[in-house]
Design a protein around this motif. Structure first.
Motif, PDB file in Angstrom:
ATOM      1  N   SER A  83       0.810  -1.225   0.000  1.00  0.00           N
ATOM      2  CA  SER A  83       0.000   0.000   0.000  1.00  0.00           C
ATOM      3  C   SER A  83       0.840   1.271   0.000  1.00  0.00           C
ATOM      4  N   ASN A  84       2.114   1.159   0.369  1.00  0.00           N
ATOM      5  CA  ASN A  84       3.019   2.320   0.349  1.00  0.00           C
ATOM      6  C   ASN A  84       3.799   2.426  -0.964  1.00  0.00           C
ATOM      7  N   GLY A  85       3.551   1.509  -1.884  1.00  0.00           N
ATOM      8  CA  GLY A  85       4.232   1.542  -3.165  1.00  0.00           C
ATOM      9  C   GLY A  85       5.573   0.830  -3.183  1.00  0.00           C
ATOM     10  N   TYR A  86       5.908   0.112  -2.096  1.00  0.00           N
ATOM     11  CA  TYR A  86       7.170  -0.612  -2.034  1.00  0.00           C
ATOM     12  C   TYR A  86       7.032  -1.984  -2.678  1.00  0.00           C
ATOM     13  N   LEU A  87       8.104  -2.422  -3.313  1.00  0.00           N
ATOM     14  CA  LEU A  87       8.106  -3.746  -3.931  1.00  0.00           C
ATOM     15  C   LEU A  87       8.247  -4.830  -2.872  1.00  0.00           C
ATOM     16  N   LEU A  88       7.525  -5.933  -3.061  1.00  0.00           N
ATOM     17  CA  LEU A  88       7.615  -7.079  -2.156  1.00  0.00           C
ATOM     18  C   LEU A  88       8.117  -8.283  -2.919  1.00  0.00           C
ATOM     19  N   GLY A  89       8.801  -9.167  -2.223  1.00  0.00           N
ATOM     20  CA  GLY A  89       9.166 -10.443  -2.814  1.00  0.00           C
ATOM     21  C   GLY A  89       7.937 -11.334  -2.898  1.00  0.00           C
ATOM     22  N   HIS A  90       7.969 -12.300  -3.787  1.00  0.00           N
ATOM     23  CA  HIS A  90       6.836 -13.199  -3.948  1.00  0.00           C
ATOM     24  C   HIS A  90       7.336 -14.580  -4.366  1.00  0.00           C
ATOM     25  N   THR A  91       6.505 -15.572  -4.167  1.00  0.00           N
ATOM     26  CA  THR A  91       6.794 -16.934  -4.604  1.00  0.00           C
ATOM     27  C   THR A  91       5.593 -17.433  -5.386  1.00  0.00           C
ATOM     28  N   LEU A  92       5.846 -17.988  -6.561  1.00  0.00           N
ATOM     29  CA  LEU A  92       4.768 -18.561  -7.359  1.00  0.00           C
ATOM     30  C   LEU A  92       4.534 -19.996  -6.928  1.00  0.00           C
ATOM     31  N   GLY A  93       3.264 -20.378  -6.871  1.00  0.00           N
ATOM     32  CA  GLY A  93       2.896 -21.749  -6.530  1.00  0.00           C
ATOM     33  C   GLY A  93       2.313 -22.454  -7.733  1.00  0.00           C
ATOM     34  N   SER A  94       1.239 -23.172  -7.511  1.00  0.00           N
ATOM     35  CA  SER A  94       0.605 -23.971  -8.563  1.00  0.00           C
ATOM     36  C   SER A  94       0.061 -23.097  -9.688  1.00  0.00           C
ATOM     37  N   GLN A  95       0.220 -23.586 -10.911  1.00  0.00           N
ATOM     38  CA  GLN A  95      -0.394 -22.956 -12.070  1.00  0.00           C
ATOM     39  C   GLN A  95      -1.603 -23.810 -12.452  1.00  0.00           C
ATOM     40  N   LEU A  96      -2.770 -23.200 -12.461  1.00  0.00           N
ATOM     41  CA  LEU A  96      -4.009 -23.881 -12.793  1.00  0.00           C
ATOM     42  C   LEU A  96      -4.592 -23.274 -14.064  1.00  0.00           C
ATOM     43  N   ARG A  97      -5.563 -23.944 -14.656  1.00  0.00           N
ATOM     44  CA  ARG A  97      -6.181 -23.405 -15.859  1.00  0.00           C
ATOM     45  C   ARG A  97      -6.821 -22.041 -15.595  1.00  0.00           C
ATOM     46  N   ALA A  98      -7.369 -21.866 -14.395  1.00  0.00           N
ATOM     47  CA  ALA A  98      -8.113 -20.652 -14.085  1.00  0.00           C
ATOM     48  C   ALA A  98      -7.298 -19.585 -13.367  1.00  0.00           C
ATOM     49  N   GLY A  99      -6.021 -19.846 -13.092  1.00  0.00           N
ATOM     50  CA  GLY A  99      -5.198 -18.864 -12.399  1.00  0.00           C
ATOM     51  C   GLY A  99      -3.928 -19.484 -11.850  1.00  0.00           C
ATOM     52  N   PHE A 100      -3.294 -18.785 -10.924  1.00  0.00           N
ATOM     53  CA  PHE A 100      -2.043 -19.272 -10.334  1.00  0.00           C
ATOM     54  C   PHE A 100      -1.987 -18.830  -8.877  1.00  0.00           C
ATOM     55  N   GLU A 101      -1.196 -19.534  -8.092  1.00  0.00           N
ATOM     56  CA  GLU A 101      -1.024 -19.181  -6.685  1.00  0.00           C
ATOM     57  C   GLU A 101       0.223 -18.327  -6.502  1.00  0.00           C
ATOM     58  N   VAL A 102       0.113 -17.347  -5.639  1.00  0.00           N
ATOM     59  CA  VAL A 102       1.250 -16.506  -5.304  1.00  0.00           C
ATOM     60  C   VAL A 102       1.281 -16.358  -3.782  1.00  0.00           C
ATOM     61  N   THR A 103       2.485 -16.369  -3.218  1.00  0.00           N
ATOM     62  CA  THR A 103       2.668 -16.198  -1.778  1.00  0.00           C
ATOM     63  C   THR A 103       3.454 -14.918  -1.543  1.00  0.00           C
ATOM     64  N   VAL A 104       2.900 -14.056  -0.677  1.00  0.00           N
ATOM     65  CA  VAL A 104       3.547 -12.787  -0.319  1.00  0.00           C
ATOM     66  C   VAL A 104       3.523 -12.628   1.193  1.00  0.00           C
ATOM     67  N   SER A 105       4.410 -11.797   1.713  1.00  0.00           N
ATOM     68  CA  SER A 105       4.529 -11.628   3.164  1.00  0.00           C
ATOM     69  C   SER A 105       3.508 -10.654   3.745  1.00  0.00           C
ATOM     70  N   LYS A 106       2.965  -9.762   2.927  1.00  0.00           N
ATOM     71  CA  LYS A 106       1.922  -8.850   3.394  1.00  0.00           C
ATOM     72  C   LYS A 106       1.036  -8.464   2.220  1.00  0.00           C
ATOM     73  N   ALA A 107      -0.111  -7.871   2.499  1.00  0.00           N
ATOM     74  CA  ALA A 107      -1.076  -7.514   1.457  1.00  0.00           C
ATOM     75  C   ALA A 107      -0.415  -6.640   0.391  1.00  0.00           C
ATOM     76  N   CYS A 108      -0.748  -6.921  -0.856  1.00  0.00           N
ATOM     77  CA  CYS A 108      -0.153  -6.156  -1.947  1.00  0.00           C
ATOM     78  C   CYS A 108      -0.976  -6.304  -3.225  1.00  0.00           C
ATOM     79  N   LYS A 109      -0.559  -5.581  -4.235  1.00  0.00           N
ATOM     80  CA  LYS A 109      -1.149  -5.662  -5.566  1.00  0.00           C
ATOM     81  C   LYS A 109      -0.157  -6.419  -6.450  1.00  0.00           C
ATOM     82  N   VAL A 110      -0.616  -7.513  -7.058  1.00  0.00           N
ATOM     83  CA  VAL A 110       0.221  -8.332  -7.942  1.00  0.00           C
ATOM     84  C   VAL A 110      -0.064  -7.930  -9.385  1.00  0.00           C
ATOM     85  N   VAL A 111       0.969  -7.584 -10.130  1.00  0.00           N
ATOM     86  CA  VAL A 111       0.844  -7.255 -11.546  1.00  0.00           C
ATOM     87  C   VAL A 111       1.468  -8.409 -12.322  1.00  0.00           C
ATOM     88  N   TYR A 112       0.680  -9.057 -13.198  1.00  0.00           N
ATOM     89  CA  TYR A 112       1.174 -10.271 -13.859  1.00  0.00           C
ATOM     90  C   TYR A 112       0.881 -10.289 -15.355  1.00  0.00           C
TER      91      TYR A 112
END
Length: 118
Positions: A83-112
């Motif tokens: 929410s402050n505009g800082y970049l966060l690290g992320h980890t990608l998980g399972s890729q599904l037909r309808a989307g993908f899983e992402v793991t982050v340490s705090k709430a954020c906006k994912v651009v993909y």
């Protein structure tokens, strides 16, 4: 590749392409161009790009429309911004037909970006 193979590089220093034009295009030239453009449009139809708000932890990021069964795709998570505009690290998980899983340490906006693999 009669029509599209007419690009030659004459300026080796600046690498400026020079197109050698034909006086008249043939039906074969137009068919070739049509094939190339149709393939490009098909590739564009397989691109899914968006941004999605996720909470801390692992979340399924859904696509607006799913990839069909058996169609492999690649994911590029461009950035995760908090929410402050800082970049966060992320980890990608399972890729599904309808989307993908992402793991982050705090709430954020994912651009993909997701696109079909050839």
């Amino acid at each position: 590749m009669a029509l599209l193979s007419k690009v030659t590089y004459t300026d080796k220093e600046n690498v400026n392409p020079v197109v050698i034009r034909k006086n008249q295009a043939t039906a074969e030239d137009f068919n070739e161009l049509k094939t190339v453009l149709n393939a490009a449009v098909d590739d564009l139809n397989w691109i899914k790009a968006d941004e999605y708000d996720v909470p801390a932890g692992t979340t399924l990021v859904p696509f607006n429309d799913a990839f069909p069964d058996g169609v492999p795709y690649a994911i590029l998570v461009h950035n995760c911004y908090d929410s402050n505009g800082y970049l966060l690290g992320h980890t990608l998980g399972s890729q599904l037909r309808a989307g993908f899983e992402v793991t982050v340490s705090k709430a954020c906006k994912v651009v993909y970006l997701a696109i079909r693999k050839r």
